[in-house]
Design a protein around this motif. Structure first.
Motif, PDB file in Angstrom:
ATOM      1  N   SER A 163       0.583  -1.357  -0.579  1.00 43.42           N
ATOM      2  CA  SER A 163      -0.206  -0.357   0.346  1.00 43.42           C
ATOM      3  C   SER A 163       1.110   1.373   0.024  1.00 43.42           C
ATOM      4  N   HIS A 164       1.829   1.294   0.987  1.00 43.92           N
ATOM      5  CA  HIS A 164       2.708   2.472   0.964  1.00 43.92           C
ATOM      6  C   HIS A 164       3.706   2.410  -0.990  1.00 43.92           C
ATOM      7  N   VAL A 165       3.724   1.932  -1.812  1.00 43.37           N
ATOM      8  CA  VAL A 165       4.565   1.098  -2.883  1.00 43.37           C
ATOM      9  C   VAL A 165       3.246   2.278  -4.070  1.00 43.37           C
ATOM     10  N   VAL A 166       1.983   1.319  -3.576  1.00 41.48           N
ATOM     11  CA  VAL A 166       0.813   1.825  -4.585  1.00 41.48           C
ATOM     12  C   VAL A 166       1.092   3.526  -4.420  1.00 41.48           C
ATOM     13  N   ARG A 167       0.965   3.998  -3.109  1.00 36.35           N
ATOM     14  CA  ARG A 167       0.190   5.282  -2.645  1.00 36.35           C
ATOM     15  C   ARG A 167       1.663   6.379  -3.003  1.00 36.35           C
ATOM     16  N   LEU A 168       3.509   5.698  -2.878  1.00 37.02           N
ATOM     17  CA  LEU A 168       4.083   6.452  -3.495  1.00 37.02           C
ATOM     18  C   LEU A 168       3.968   6.997  -5.161  1.00 37.02           C
ATOM     19  N   PHE A 169       3.883   5.969  -5.905  1.00 35.23           N
ATOM     20  CA  PHE A 169       4.026   5.829  -6.989  1.00 35.23           C
ATOM     21  C   PHE A 169       2.370   6.185  -8.106  1.00 35.23           C
ATOM     22  N   VAL A 170       1.289   6.163  -7.513  1.00 40.43           N
ATOM     23  CA  VAL A 170       0.325   7.006  -7.586  1.00 40.43           C
ATOM     24  C   VAL A 170       0.634   8.507  -7.476  1.00 40.43           C
ATOM     25  N   ASN A 171       0.837   8.636  -6.255  1.00 44.37           N
ATOM     26  CA  ASN A 171       1.202  10.340  -6.105  1.00 44.37           C
ATOM     27  C   ASN A 171       2.122  11.063  -6.971  1.00 44.37           C
ATOM     28  N   ASN A 229      -6.288  -4.769   2.435  1.00 43.03           N
ATOM     29  CA  ASN A 229      -7.012  -4.435   3.373  1.00 43.03           C
ATOM     30  C   ASN A 229      -7.542  -2.764   2.439  1.00 43.03           C
ATOM     31  N   LEU A 230      -8.486  -2.586   1.374  1.00 44.58           N
ATOM     32  CA  LEU A 230      -8.025  -1.644   0.744  1.00 44.58           C
ATOM     33  C   LEU A 230      -8.717   0.016   1.784  1.00 44.58           C
ATOM     34  N   THR A 231      -9.182   0.233   2.769  1.00 45.87           N
ATOM     35  CA  THR A 231      -9.206   1.039   3.621  1.00 45.87           C
ATOM     36  C   THR A 231      -7.859   1.412   4.062  1.00 45.87           C
ATOM     37  N   ASN A 232      -6.776   0.685   3.239  1.00 46.81           N
ATOM     38  CA  ASN A 232      -5.431   1.095   3.134  1.00 46.81           C
ATOM     39  C   ASN A 232      -4.629   2.367   2.649  1.00 46.81           C
ATOM     40  N   LEU A 233      -5.919   1.925   1.261  1.00 45.74           N
ATOM     41  CA  LEU A 233      -6.083   3.145   0.549  1.00 45.74           C
ATOM     42  C   LEU A 233      -6.681   3.900  -0.049  1.00 45.74           C
ATOM     43  N   THR A 234      -7.561   4.372   0.826  1.00 44.88           N
ATOM     44  CA  THR A 234      -8.383   5.086   0.701  1.00 44.88           C
ATOM     45  C   THR A 234      -8.019   6.892   0.164  1.00 44.88           C
ATOM     46  N   ASP A 235      -6.953   7.032   0.714  1.00 47.04           N
ATOM     47  CA  ASP A 235      -6.546   8.112   0.560  1.00 47.04           C
ATOM     48  C   ASP A 235      -6.177   9.119  -1.422  1.00 47.04           C
ATOM     49  N   ILE A 236      -5.727   7.720  -2.019  1.00 41.90           N
ATOM     50  CA  ILE A 236      -5.443   7.328  -3.595  1.00 41.90           C
ATOM     51  C   ILE A 236      -6.829   7.133  -4.123  1.00 41.90           C
ATOM     52  N   GLU A 237      -7.532   6.398  -3.383  1.00 43.99           N
ATOM     53  CA  GLU A 237      -8.426   5.256  -4.381  1.00 43.99           C
ATOM     54  C   GLU A 237      -9.461   6.139  -5.526  1.00 43.99           C
ATOM     55  N   ASN A 238      -9.584   7.598  -5.701  1.00 42.20           N
ATOM     56  CA  ASN A 238     -10.431   8.270  -6.592  1.00 42.20           C
ATOM     57  C   ASN A 238      -8.849   8.783  -7.538  1.00 42.20           C
ATOM     58  N   CYS A 239      -7.586   8.447  -7.296  1.00 43.01           N
ATOM     59  CA  CYS A 239      -6.645   8.999  -8.361  1.00 43.01           C
ATOM     60  C   CYS A 239      -7.229   8.291  -9.515  1.00 43.01           C
ATOM     61  N   PRO A 240      -6.742   9.307 -10.759  1.00 37.66           N
ATOM     62  CA  PRO A 240      -7.016   9.065 -12.469  1.00 37.66           C
ATOM     63  C   PRO A 240      -6.459   8.000 -12.597  1.00 37.66           C
ATOM     64  N   ASN A 241      -5.277   7.827 -12.079  1.00 38.53           N
ATOM     65  CA  ASN A 241      -4.376   7.034 -12.982  1.00 38.53           C
ATOM     66  C   ASN A 241      -3.963   5.164 -11.480  1.00 38.53           C
ATOM     67  N   TYR A 242      -4.998   5.705 -10.676  1.00 36.17           N
ATOM     68  CA  TYR A 242      -4.944   4.238  -9.591  1.00 36.17           C
ATOM     69  C   TYR A 242      -6.280   3.737 -10.274  1.00 36.17           C
ATOM     70  N   ASN A 243      -5.927   2.008 -10.465  1.00 33.95           N
ATOM     71  CA  ASN A 243      -7.165   1.125 -10.639  1.00 33.95           C
ATOM     72  C   ASN A 243      -7.321  -0.375  -9.883  1.00 33.95           C
ATOM     73  N   PHE A 244      -7.732  -0.750  -9.289  1.00 37.09           N
ATOM     74  CA  PHE A 244      -7.317  -2.097  -8.407  1.00 37.09           C
ATOM     75  C   PHE A 244      -8.011  -2.985  -8.889  1.00 37.09           C
TER      76      PHE A 244
END
Ligand code: NAD
Ligand code: TYD
Length: 351
Positions: free
Chosen positions: A16-24, A42-57
């Motif tokens: 989740s920290h790697v996803v956050r860093l790359f998305v931002n 746990n997807l709540t680990n990523l609520t701060d970036i889940e709506n970013c346009p370059n992020y997909n789950f």
């Protein structure tokens, strides 16, 4: 240039920290977080970036070879950061099969899928496998370190499964020319770590005034790295590392368990307004972990000398930030410890 990056295990602690860093950091990359959402995801680990346009789950199991091929092909994936794994040593001692399945067969499935889809067109492609220092086995109290040349000598079913997956990754490079990088990192700590690992387990237990189960005499040594510094290292190595190579990642930060536990107690007690050392009475020495490795210590000087990476945080600062995060995010702790956690806890610590 934009990239399409598949990050496996992105709903877990480090992922989740790697996803956050790359998305931002890389708005022009498309980031695909692929995770099975086991107890550790746990997807709540990523609520701060889940709506970013370059992020997909994508909810999927890496062991599903046909699906891995389809996902890599349809999304034109050209970079894979592979973190998905079963990661807890104590669970591997109780239930080794799932470790072989996910860590070995899952990695193999992903390697073969990448090889078939990329089909020899390896330019601008990379399969980056995230591994652990535990594959190197254990050290004595003699001041030596694990280097990239240390012979593999895993002792737990977890480390044996990670060692096996590392060998498969290198075999795909040597046999098929698949562009790969492997990194072996020391123990991570920080926000979003599942409270079965030492640091978040003990913080959570102090909050709930539960016993703190210290294995053996508490004399084992681990080398601790703040998780965001691991994510920073992964970013640098993904972009600048040499294909086919291995890098060790560590903080030159060794702590004897019992000394670390006393720092955690002091820090949590201070935040909770308890008298200094009040929670030391919770320390409970329990039967040692089977095959418990004595000491891990990583020499990460290759990474520093070749790519300029160094940890950014001093340990005291990292621990203070970590304790503060768990105390301010007790809802997250309560959320991840609902469900089967109590049953797990009983099985691990009350038998
Ligand atoms: P974690 O247990 O917190 O997360 C693992 C993630 O993988 C979870 O989100 C889980 O749902 C997912 N996953 C498990 N099986 C899957 C499957 N079959 N298909 C798809 N997803 C699946 O683990 P972590 O601590 O974040 O570790 C991540 C990686 O880093 C692992 O490969 C681990 O071996 C390695 N590593 C961890 C540490 C550490 O201290 N935690 C240190 C060095 C290396
Ligand atoms: P852990 O966080 O499980 O990481 P690893 O086994 O991968 O290093 O454990 C860190 C150290 O803490 C390890 O020496 C085992 C010890 N430990 C305890 O003493 N009690 C516990 O309840 C746990 C989970 C770990």
């Amino acid at each position: 240039m934009g990239k399409n990056i598949l990050i496996t295990g992105g709903a877990g602690f480090i992922g989740s920290h790697v996803v956050r860093l790359f998305v931002n950091k890389y708005p022009d990359y498309k980031i695909y977080n692929l995770d099975k959402l086991t107890y550790a995801g746990n997807l709540t680990n990523l609520t701060d970036i889940e709506n970013c346009p370059n992020y997909n789950f994508i909810k999927a199991d890496i062991c599903d070879f046909d699906l891995m091929k389809k996902i890599i092909e349809e999304n034109n994936i050209n970079g894979i950061l592979h973190l998905a794994a079963e990661s807890h040593v104590d669970r591997s001692i109780k239930d080794p099969f799932v470790f072989a399945q996910t860590n070995v067969m899952g990695t193999l499935s992903l390697l073969q899928a990448a090889k078939e889809v990329w089909d020899g067109n390896f330019e601008d492609k990379l399969f980056y496998h995230i591994s652990t220092d535990e594959v190197y086995g254990t050290l004595e109290f003699d001041g030596t370190f694990f280097t990239e040349d240390t012979k593999y000598d895993p002792h737990s079913p977890y480390s044996a499964s990670k060692a096996s997956s590392d060998h498969f990754v290198r075999a795909y490079h040597d046999t098929y020319g698949l562009p790969v990088i492997v990194t072996n990192c020391s123990n991570n700590y920080g926000p979003y770590q599942f409270p079965e690992k030492l640091i978040p387990l003990f913080i959570n237990n102090i909050i709930h005034k539960r016993p703190l189960p210290v294995y053996g005499k508490g004399e084992n040594v681990r080398d601790w790295l703040y998780v965001v510094d691991h994510a920073r290292a992964i970013d640098i190595i993904f972009h600048k590392g040499r294909q086919g190579d291995t890098y060790n990642i560590g903080g030159f930060n060794e702590w004897k368990n019992i000394d670390l536990i006393k720092v955690i107690i002091k820090t949590v007690d201070a935040y909770l307004g308890n008298p200094e050392g009040a929670s030391e009475s919770l320390i409970t020495y329990v039967t040692d972990r089977a095959g418990h490795d004595l000491r891990y210590a990583i020499d990460s000087s290759k990474l520093k000398n070749e790519l300029g990476w160094e940890p950014s945080l001093q340990f005291e600062e990292g621990i203070a930030k970590t304790v503060k995060w768990y105390l301010e995010n007790q809802e997250w702790l309560d959320n991840v410890t609902s469900g089967d956690y109590e049953k797990y806890y009983e099985k691990m610590y009350r038998n």
